[in-house]
Design an enzyme around this catalytic site. Sequence first.
Site, PDB file in Angstrom:
ATOM      1  N   GLY A 646      -6.975  14.616 -10.021  1.00 36.17           N
ATOM      2  CA  GLY A 646      -7.949  15.116 -10.986  1.00 36.17           C
ATOM      3  C   GLY A 646      -8.394  14.023 -11.931  1.00 36.17           C
ATOM      4  N   GLN A 647      -9.347  14.384 -12.795  1.00 33.66           N
ATOM      5  CA  GLN A 647      -9.859  13.443 -13.773  1.00 33.66           C
ATOM      6  C   GLN A 647     -10.495  14.206 -14.917  1.00 33.66           C
ATOM      7  OE1 GLN A 647     -12.289  10.335 -12.220  1.00 33.66           O
ATOM      8  NE2 GLN A 647     -12.658   9.381 -14.188  1.00 33.66           N
ATOM      9  N   GLY A 649     -11.821  13.642 -19.459  1.00 37.21           N
ATOM     10  CA  GLY A 649     -12.330  12.689 -20.425  1.00 37.21           C
ATOM     11  C   GLY A 649     -11.284  11.680 -20.865  1.00 37.21           C
ATOM     12  N   TYR A 650     -10.013  12.064 -20.792  1.00 42.22           N
ATOM     13  CA  TYR A 650      -8.919  11.183 -21.194  1.00 42.22           C
ATOM     14  C   TYR A 650      -8.695  10.097 -20.151  1.00 42.22           C
ATOM     15  CZ  TYR A 650      -4.030   9.932 -22.263  1.00 42.22           C
ATOM     16  OH  TYR A 650      -2.874   9.269 -22.545  1.00 42.22           O
ATOM     17  N   GLY A 651      -8.739  10.457 -18.886  1.00 38.61           N
ATOM     18  CA  GLY A 651      -8.475   9.511 -17.805  1.00 38.61           C
ATOM     19  C   GLY A 651      -8.212  10.250 -16.506  1.00 38.61           C
ATOM     20  N   LYS A 652      -7.537   9.563 -15.590  1.00 38.61           N
ATOM     21  CA  LYS A 652      -7.253  10.132 -14.277  1.00 38.61           C
ATOM     22  C   LYS A 652      -5.845  10.719 -14.233  1.00 38.61           C
ATOM     23  CE  LYS A 652     -10.405   6.974 -11.893  1.00 38.61           C
ATOM     24  NZ  LYS A 652     -10.550   5.899 -10.876  1.00 38.61           N
ATOM     25  N   VAL A 653      -5.668  11.702 -13.341  1.00 39.65           N
ATOM     26  CA  VAL A 653      -4.372  12.358 -13.178  1.00 39.65           C
ATOM     27  C   VAL A 653      -3.894  12.113 -11.750  1.00 39.65           C
ATOM     28  CG1 VAL A 653      -3.103  14.527 -13.303  1.00 39.65           C
ATOM     29  CG2 VAL A 653      -5.032  14.132 -14.840  1.00 39.65           C
ATOM     30  N   LYS A 667      -0.778  11.578 -16.256  1.00 34.82           N
ATOM     31  CA  LYS A 667      -2.105  11.439 -16.853  1.00 34.82           C
ATOM     32  C   LYS A 667      -2.212  10.038 -17.446  1.00 34.82           C
ATOM     33  CE  LYS A 667      -3.362  13.963 -20.489  1.00 34.82           C
ATOM     34  NZ  LYS A 667      -3.875  15.103 -21.292  1.00 34.82           N
ATOM     35  N   ASP A 763      -9.055  23.846 -27.484  1.00 35.01           N
ATOM     36  CA  ASP A 763      -9.782  23.507 -26.252  1.00 35.01           C
ATOM     37  C   ASP A 763      -9.329  24.403 -25.092  1.00 35.01           C
ATOM     38  OD1 ASP A 763     -11.701  22.173 -24.817  1.00 35.01           O
ATOM     39  OD2 ASP A 763     -10.419  20.480 -24.284  1.00 35.01           O
TER      40      ASP A 763
END
Length: 967
Positions: A646-647, A649-653, A667, A763
């Site tokens: 996954g991905q 706004g913080y970065g990739k998972v 993450k 959120d």
Amino acid sequence: MFQNSAEFRILMMSTSRAWTVAAFFFMWLFGSSLLVGAQNGITDPIEVRALQDIKRSLIDTNKNLSNWNRGDPCTSNWTGVLCFNTTQDDGYLHVRELQLLDMNLSGTLSPELGRLSRLKILDFMWNSLSGSIPKEIGNIASLELLLLNGNHLTGPLPEELGYLPNLDRIQIDENNISGPIPRSFANLNKTKHFHMNNNSISGQIPPELASLPYLVHFLLDNNNLSGYLPPELSRMPNLTILQLDNNNFDGTTIPDTYGTMSKLLKLSLRNCHLQGPIPDLSRIPHLGYLDLSSNQLNGTIPTNQLSQDITTFDLSNNELTGSIPANFSGLPNLQILSLANNSLNGSISSFLWQNKTLNATESLTLDLENNMLTNISGSINLPPNVTLWLKGNPVCENDDLSLNQLCGSRSQNDTRSPSTTNSTTACPPQSCPFPYEYSPTSNISCFCAAPLLVGYRLKSPGLSDFPPYRIRFEEYLTSGLQVDFHQLYIDSLVWEEGPRLKMYLKLYPIYNASGNERNMFSRSEVSRIRSMFTGWLIPDSDIFGPYELLNFTLLDIYREVPVTTSKSGISTGAVIGIVLGGIAVAVTLSAVVTLLILRVGLKNYRVVSKQRRTSKASMKIDGVKSFTYAELAMATNNFNSSTQVGQGGYGKVYRGNMADGMVVAIKRAQEGSLQGEKEFLTEIQLLSRLHHRNLVSLIGYCDEEGEQMLVYEFMSNGTLRDHLSAKSKEPLSFAMRLRVSLGSAKGILYLHTEADPPIFHRDIKASNILLDSKFTAKVADFGLSRLAPVPDVEGAMPTHVSTVVKGTPGYLDPEYFLTHKLTDKSDVYSLGVVFLELLTGMQPISHGKNIVREVNVAYHSGMIFSVVDGRMGSYPSECVEKFVTLALKCCQDETDPRPSMADVVRELENIWLMMPESEIGVPESIDTVPEKMTPPSSSSMVKNPYVSSDVSGSDLVSGVIPTITPR
């Protein structure tokens, strides 16, 4: 001076950064010299200022236009800004296209758009823009495509738009435009496409429009048009589609002159309050689609021979008399003949179906219900793929058993909703590394490739059944795109109201014969294909009609490909002179800058050193493990793309397999992300002290090698959003959706009441609710969370936290958005939106439509079950009614009437207890309600705009929902 080598390295890094700042300063100075020294190669300053003003009038929630303040628009590749490749006659570069399709933009259209004097394409499709269309757009004499459909635009159409001399296409459909069609539109002598359907346009269709020489498509269905049908429209020499459904031409007739439209392919006048006889349409040689249903047409059906191209003939729901003409037999392309709900009499000739030869993909539906038809002449035996409906006719009163099926109630299944499945089941599972996938249509076996994802819709197709035309469509589209036939795959398609046909397409690159089995499009090919769609460069098709681009989605692997900049066309002599001047200035300033370097470096050293000490101190948290970079790199095969799951706004998972066998989710923050730094610390500090079965558990973190990573328990069933997607292979049942709702609510309730101090998540959304192997819901992503207010010095408890608005559009509490006052009821609103997603399967905002508003409309009109997600199968209606009532209570605009999270949990548990055992099986037992949860007093009233009287808080807790009375 320095305590250790690490501190010295920090100083050197700070010094290096200072030199970098200096270097950038010189580069900026050089760039400025470039701008001053030559007019060549820069964007017209008037257009630069216009773009800046345009941005100021927009609300860019997703920060798609964040680079609109960096450099020159044309040479720095501002998002959505496409320029001419060379300077124009005034020595400047000019904006050729403004392509801002589907970017979740809101706000208004700036009048400064009129200053983009060389613009050819203005595209704001599928956003959430409001306000009116600026009349200044009428100043852009070069404009060819005006694309504003799928927004919330209001007000009348400006007269000034009628004086655009080069306009080819105007698309304003699916807005709230009102007022009449300006008579000035008769001046649009080059316009081929009027797409103005689904608005509130009123008044008379101006007869003057008949003078338009090139108009091909005239789509004005679903408006408030009135008056008469102008007979003058028959003089349009190139008109192929006239679509005016659902307007109010009360008492008018269909002009006989419409039978002389020699190029007409589709005539659709459904539900227009038309009267009188049907004109003779046999003189239209290639008419393929006729819909005159739901009017008050009378007389008989014309007996003249119809076009051999006819696919759809619908005269249902009128006042027609006489018999069914013999001319309907032998029509080779006929798919639907609907004459239901008239007063037709006589016999039904079996020639209607006996002369029809159908292949495996073709079908014919004959709907003759509710007429006065007395018998069938000839054989009753129907060929395969022929459907005949006769209910409500005297012929069904005969004691003929062979008629039972023809006279029964029709199936409710929609035979026009085909879908496709991937045909690569013979390939090894999961052998393509993410984001590559098998190309389903490639003639190379198990070919891994990165597709382009395209949302595409036929706006006014000239057919009613797609499978017979599938191959023809694929040939049409691939030839129009100038790609190979095997590069196109129709991932899914569905008929929508209109009728319109929506598709999700995948375009795959051609196999690389050099042996590279992982293929992707080049950047130039991506741009070319996109421009074919956005520029409407694919030729029109007679049978498929006009299309629209809904979205053009690029996988991250394409986003990482560097973009080439436009050539400026600056002369060599100018460049040499500018370079020498820049160097001279740089040398002059270098001495001054050098004196500042050590001072800046030492200052940065102290700041960075302090931040490092603070960050490391905060990391010493009990119960949270500190991982090394090497451990996490090994667990993810050095963060190989095949392990990415996954991905955000913080970065990739990534999925990680730790040395001890534990499977985790990692993450990884994007490099240099300031937002990531803040979320990193916030999430560790919060999650380290939160422990609940409905909250995702933090296992550890990594803060070294310039990396910031968080390690969580792995949730094997992904996000709730994944399971609500139309592509989900196993849709959730209502029982499972209710269970997910209850688990999510309990997790948030823990944050509001059990955490010390309490926490507002801020959120809540479907993609932040994860599902484990048993489909237990767990709330995740606490990067935006805030601590709830604590009592002040006098012991008073503040009711809210004042903070900058953060969150996701569609889920944001309206009152929080307006007042910046965050409360526990803000989470209640967001969770209510998630409940509506669970109920309908829709996204919060899609194509300009808001889920809360859409469900409200259905609720008020007594049509709530029409928006329920049909993929979840059967469900107890009473439970669904209570569930949607609760969801809408949560989504009220004002904070006070919303239930508390404790109320939400209690009501969900009451609904669960109402569920039949056959629906819920034997799932995990429901947890008891925490002791801290106390019912509100019976005197507290919850004002609900959806019911006719106030509802007490105790009613909500006990599960007693009053009878719904729409206003």
